[in-house]
Design an enzyme around this catalytic site. Structure first.
Site, PDB file in Angstrom:
ATOM      1  N   LYS A  46       0.803  -1.365  -0.090  1.00  0.00           N
ATOM      2  CA  LYS A  46      -0.102  -0.006   0.005  1.00  0.00           C
ATOM      3  C   LYS A  46       0.932   1.035   0.240  1.00  0.00           C
ATOM      4  O   LYS A  46       0.372   2.211   0.313  1.00  0.00           O
ATOM      5  CB  LYS A  46      -0.961   0.200   1.223  1.00  0.00           C
ATOM      6  N   LYS A  48       2.758   2.091   2.498  1.00  0.00           N
ATOM      7  CA  LYS A  48       3.143   2.461   3.624  1.00  0.00           C
ATOM      8  C   LYS A  48       4.230   1.697   4.396  1.00  0.00           C
ATOM      9  O   LYS A  48       4.221   0.292   4.556  1.00  0.00           O
ATOM     10  CB  LYS A  48       1.778   2.121   4.468  1.00  0.00           C
TER      11      LYS A  48
HETATM   12  N1  C2G Z   1      -9.327   4.896  13.911  1.00  0.00           N
HETATM   13  C1  C2G Z   1     -10.149   5.566  14.745  1.00  0.00           C
HETATM   14  N2  C2G Z   1      -9.802   6.836  15.117  1.00  0.00           N
HETATM   15  C2  C2G Z   1      -8.636   7.219  14.851  1.00  0.00           C
HETATM   16  C3  C2G Z   1      -7.625   6.528  14.228  1.00  0.00           C
HETATM   17  C4  C2G Z   1      -8.082   5.314  13.664  1.00  0.00           C
HETATM   18  O1  C2G Z   1     -11.347   5.124  15.041  1.00  0.00           O
HETATM   19  N3  C2G Z   1      -8.279   8.458  15.386  1.00  0.00           N
HETATM   20  C5  C2G Z   1      -9.911   3.666  13.481  1.00  0.00           C
HETATM   21  C6  C2G Z   1      -9.921   3.510  11.881  1.00  0.00           C
HETATM   22  O2  C2G Z   1     -10.948   3.948  11.583  1.00  0.00           O
HETATM   23  C7  C2G Z   1      -9.736   2.044  11.728  1.00  0.00           C
HETATM   24  C8  C2G Z   1      -9.144   1.292  12.885  1.00  0.00           C
HETATM   25  O3  C2G Z   1      -8.845   2.435  14.011  1.00  0.00           O
HETATM   26  O4  C2G Z   1     -10.982   1.509  11.609  1.00  0.00           O
HETATM   27  C9  C2G Z   1      -7.460   1.021  12.716  1.00  0.00           C
HETATM   28  O5  C2G Z   1      -7.074   2.523  11.990  1.00  0.00           O
HETATM   29  P1  C2G Z   1      -5.617   2.279  11.193  1.00  0.00           P
HETATM   30  O6  C2G Z   1      -4.735   1.403  11.942  1.00  0.00           O
HETATM   31  O7  C2G Z   1      -5.282   3.676  10.570  1.00  0.00           O
HETATM   32  O8  C2G Z   1      -6.156   1.354  10.020  1.00  0.00           O
HETATM   33  P2  C2G Z   1      -6.083   1.528   8.351  1.00  0.00           P
HETATM   34  O9  C2G Z   1      -4.745   1.906   8.053  1.00  0.00           O
HETATM   35  O10 C2G Z   1      -7.247   2.224   8.008  1.00  0.00           O
HETATM   36  O11 C2G Z   1      -6.151   0.001   7.804  1.00  0.00           O
HETATM   37  O12 C2G Z   1      -8.312  -3.286   5.065  1.00  0.00           O
HETATM   38  C10 C2G Z   1      -8.662  -1.877   5.808  1.00  0.00           C
HETATM   39  C11 C2G Z   1      -7.128  -1.533   6.550  1.00  0.00           C
HETATM   40  O13 C2G Z   1      -6.618  -2.512   7.025  1.00  0.00           O
HETATM   41  C12 C2G Z   1      -7.593  -0.553   7.448  1.00  0.00           C
END
Ligand code: C2G
Length: 136
Positions: A46, A48
């Site tokens: 991705k 990242k």
């Molecule tokens: N999240 C949240 N509040 C934040 C940051 C993140 O509620 N301030 C939630 C995101 O919406 C997500 C979860 O925490 O549901 C994990 O966030 P990330 O680790 O940033 O995940 P992401 O990179 O969005 O990966 O296939 C889907 C991906 O794996 C999601």
């Protein structure tokens, strides 16, 4: 309505209160919460770079009182199979993903919860960079 098995996906890099509050809210909605944690390889795909390696991110999630099981997220296509494999009846994510997983709606309920404000892995990375000062 209480669900039995809830599934969510994420990177959970630099685990923070936004992640915790999501997991806490999800655990309150059902009996069992499964978290699919993205692998380092999937993140590289991705574009990242995770600060914290996969094994440590898994260990932190497994140590979280709200999480019952952690599985690897290795690709974008595995969600339908996972929902069926783990008899999931609620798929849920933060609302930055709103609408993106509605295609699972024939297999289970789909829910998007409000994100926690003013915290994100990206902001934490920027803060760490600032604190470290200009590259030595
Ligand atoms: N999240 C949240 N509040 C934040 C940051 C993140 O509620 N301030 C939630 C995101 O919406 C997500 C979860 O925490 O549901 C994990 O966030 P990330 O680790 O940033 O995940 P992401 O990179 O969005 O990966 O296939 C889907 C991906 O794996 C999601």
């Amino acid at each position: 309505m209480t669900h039995s098995v809830i599934l969510t996906y994420g990177t959970f890099d630099l685990f923070h209160v936004g992640h915790l509050r999501l997991l806490r809210r999800l655990a309150a909605l059902g009996d069992r919460l499964i978290v699919a944690c993205s692998t380092d390889e999937f993140n590289l795909g991705k574009g990242k770079m995770t600060a914290i390696p996969y094994d440590n991110r898994v260990e932190i999630l497994e140590g979280c009182r709200y999480v019952d099981q952690v599985i690897p997220e290795e690709n974008w296509e595995q969600k339908r199979d996972d929902v069926q494999k783990y008899s999931v009846d609620l798929f849920a994510m933060g609302d930055d993903w709103k609408g993106k997983f509605d295609f699972l709606g024939d297999l289970c309920d789909v829910l998007y919860l409000p994100r926690t404000e003013n915290i994100s892995t990206t902001e934490l990375k920027e803060l760490i960079q600032t604190m470290r000062g200009p590259a030595a």
